[in-house]
Design an enzyme around this catalytic site. Structure first.
Site, mmCIF file in Angstrom:
data_model
loop_
_atom_site.group_PDB
_atom_site.id
_atom_site.type_symbol
_atom_site.label_atom_id
_atom_site.label_comp_id
_atom_site.label_asym_id
_atom_site.label_seq_id
_atom_site.Cartn_x
_atom_site.Cartn_y
_atom_site.Cartn_z
ATOM 1 N N HIS A 19 35.601 20.431 49.462
ATOM 2 C CA HIS A 19 35.510 21.297 50.640
ATOM 3 C C HIS A 19 35.228 20.451 51.873
ATOM 4 C CE1 HIS A 19 33.937 24.257 53.479
ATOM 5 N NE2 HIS A 19 34.463 25.198 52.727
ATOM 6 N N CYS A 29 40.181 24.464 53.668
ATOM 7 C CA CYS A 29 39.400 25.475 54.393
ATOM 8 C C CYS A 29 39.829 25.472 55.858
ATOM 9 C CB CYS A 29 37.907 25.214 54.259
ATOM 10 S SG CYS A 29 36.892 26.437 55.144
ATOM 11 N N ASP A 62 37.170 34.542 53.781
ATOM 12 C CA ASP A 62 35.888 33.845 53.837
ATOM 13 C C ASP A 62 35.162 34.217 55.124
ATOM 14 O OD1 ASP A 62 33.908 32.109 53.006
ATOM 15 O OD2 ASP A 62 34.957 30.295 53.638
ATOM 16 N N HIS A 63 33.847 34.270 55.055
ATOM 17 C CA HIS A 63 32.995 34.488 56.223
ATOM 18 C C HIS A 63 33.464 35.680 57.056
ATOM 19 C CE1 HIS A 63 31.270 30.101 56.285
ATOM 20 N NE2 HIS A 63 31.246 30.656 55.089
ATOM 21 N N TYR A 111 29.067 36.781 53.843
ATOM 22 C CA TYR A 111 29.793 37.351 52.716
ATOM 23 C C TYR A 111 29.612 38.859 52.565
ATOM 24 C CZ TYR A 111 30.691 32.553 51.503
ATOM 25 O OH TYR A 111 31.120 31.254 51.545
ATOM 26 N N HIS A 149 40.316 28.311 51.309
ATOM 27 C CA HIS A 149 39.479 29.256 52.051
ATOM 28 C C HIS A 149 40.243 29.585 53.328
ATOM 29 C CE1 HIS A 149 35.399 27.670 50.264
ATOM 30 N NE2 HIS A 149 36.209 28.189 49.353
#
Length: 395
Positions: A239, A277, A354-355, A371, A304
Site C-alpha cells: 500500500h 490506492c 475506500d474512506h 469506513y 483501493h
C-alpha cells in the site's frame, strides 16, 4: 474485477449481512485481535474464513479474498533482514493465510504512523463529513504539541509563523482532539495509542534511518518473504504512503511511481505486487494515476479506489466523493479493466471503495473512522456504474 469490502470482524459496526446489501462479493479483512509480531495460526485464519464464508440459507455468498493486513513489526522497518524472528513470524502468518486459500495480502511499510489525518469529521458542503489533512494544523501539532526536535528544519519560516497562529487559536479541547487523532491506534492496527513522550521515543528510534536505508530494509524483507509467497501462490501488495510524503521527519518510500519501480527492479518476483490506492497516491499532483495503472498493470492485484481533493498549495487535502476529487476515475478504471480482461477468473483484480463520507443515518451512528457503511456503498455503486458503462460486469 471483483467487488470488495473491508470488514473489521464480528465487532464491526457493519455486519456481513449489511455487506451483502451493498453488492460486494469479496471480503477484505484481517485478524485485528492478534498482536503485531505474533504469528497467526491456521486455526485462527480458518475460523475467521468460516465466519465470512458460511452463507445463511437464502443469502448471497461472500468470499475472503484479501488479507488487509498482516502488520509488519517496527523492528523490520528499523533493522531490515536483521529482524529475523519478526520476519519468520510474518512468514508463518502468510503460510497460515495461504493454507486457507486466501490469495492476496496487503501491507504497508510506513514507519511509526499509518495513514494520517488532522480531522475525522470535516463538514463538506453537502453536510456529510469526511476525513481531512490540514497542513497548518499538522505543523502546529508537530512544532508546538509534540515539540519534535529538529521539526523546525522541515518547515519554512512562513509555515512556522502560520503554525504558531493556528496553535494559538486552538482550544485545549482542540489540542486534545488532534493529539488523539494522530497518536491513537488506526483502524486495523493493534498498536496502543501513544502518549506524547512515547511518540517522541518511538520517533527517536529512527534517527539515522533515511529513505535509502528504509528502502533497503523493505527490499531485505521482500527478499526473505517473496520466495515463500511465490511457492504458495500468494500475491503481496504494498500500500502507498498516506499522505505520500515525509511526516515527522520520517522517510517514506512508497509515494511515487519511481518508488515502486525501484522495489520491482530489486525484487522482480511476481509475488511482489502493488496495492493501487488512488486516494493515497492521488494526493501528490505529479502522480499520474492512469499512467501508474498502465505502467504497473501486471503488478496490480488489489486496488483501493477513492478520491482526494487537494486544497490550496496541495499540502492540505480532504477525502472527496469517489468521482469528485482529483483522480480521473473513469480513466483509471479503463486501465484496470484492460488489464483485468487479460486475466483468468481466479486472478481478477479485487477492488474496494475506500474512506467513504459519513452521511445520512451514519451521522448519528458509531462508525469506524473512514469506513461508514453508506458513504462506502455510494462509492461502490458509482464505481460499479463505471464498470458497467465500460462493458465490464463486476463480479
Amino acid at each position: 474485477m471483483r467487488q470488495g469490502w473491508r470488514w473489521f470482524g464480528p465487532e464491526a459496526p457493519v455486519t456481513l449481512d449489511e455487506v451483502r446489501q451493498t453488492g460486494a462479493t469479496n471480503i477484505v479483512s484481517s485478524l485485528h485481535q492478534v498482536p503485531i509480531g505474533r504469528a497467526w495460526t491456521e486455526k485462527e485464519v480458518a475460523e475467521r474464513k468460516s465466519m465470512i464464508e458460511t452463507t445463511p440459507a437464502g443469502r448471497s455468498p461472500l468470499v475472503w479474498s484479501v488479507v488487509e493486513s498482516i502488520p509488519i513489526p517496527d523492528a523490520v522497518k528499523r533493522k531490515g533482514g536483521k529482524a529475523k524472528a519478526e520476519i519468520e513470524a510474518w512468514i508463518a502468518s502468510m503460510e497460515a493465510v495461504a493454507a486457507c486459500d486466501i490469495p492476496i495480502i496487503c501491507y504497508n511499510f510506513m514507519p511509526v504512523v499509518d495513514w494520517t489525518r488532522t480531522e475525522l469529521d470535516y463538514i463538506t458542503p453537502t453536510g456529510a463529513t469526511a476525513m481531512r489533512f490540514d497542513h497548518e494544523r499538522f505543523a502546529a501539532f508537530d512544532l508546538f504539541v509534540l515539540q519534535r526536535q529538529s521539526a523546525g528544519n522541515d518547515y519554512s519560516e512562513e509555515d512556522q509563523r502560520r503554525a504558531r497562529e493556528v496553535f494559538d487559536e486552538m482550544s485545549e479541547e482542540e489540542v486534545a482532539e488532534i493529539t488523539r487523532i494522530i497518536t491513537s491506534a488506526l483502524p486495523g492496527s493493534t498498536t496502543e495509542p501513544l502518549t506524547i513522550p512515547g511518540f517522541r521515543e518511538v520517533l527517536s528510534a529512527y534517527a539515522g534511518i533515511d529513505a535509502a536505508k528504509l528502502r533497503q530494509h523493505l527490499i531485505e524483507f521482500l527478499q526473505a518473504v517473496t520466495p515463500a509467497a511465490e511457492a504458495r501462490g500468494v500475491k503481496l501488495t504494498l500500500h502507498p504512503d498516506d499522505p505520500p510524503r515525509s511526516l515527522f521527519g520520517l522517510p517514506r518510500i512508497a509515494s511515487s511511481a519511481e518508488d515502486y519501480a525501484a522495489l520491482f527492479d530489486a525484487v522482480p518476483s511476481p509475488a511482489n505486487g502493488m496495492c493501487y490506492c488512488t486516494g493515497s497516491l492521488g494526493v501528490r499532483a505529479e502522480n499520474d494515476m492512469p499512467e501508474i495503472a498502465r505502467r504497473f498493470a501486471s503488478r496490480i492485484y488489489f486496488a483501493h479506489l477513492r478520491a482526494t481533493k487537494r486544497e490550496g498549495d496541495g499540502r492540505s487535502f480532504h477525502e472527496s466523493a469517489h468521482l469528485e476529487g482529483d483522480v480521473d476515475m473513469v480513466a483509471v478504471l479503463k486501465e484496470l479493466v484492460a488489464e483485468d480482461n487479460k486475466r483468468s477468473a481466479s486472478d481478477q483484480i479485487v477492488f474496494r471503495s475506500d474512506h467513504g463520507h459519513r452521511m445520512l443515518d451514519d451521522l448519528t451512528k458509531t462508525v469506524t473512522p473512514g469506513y461508514p457503511a453508506i458513504g462506502r456503498m455510494r462509492g461502490l455503486a458509482e464505481l460499479r456504474g463505471i464498470l458497467y458503462a465500460l462493458g465490464s460486469i463486476p463480479s
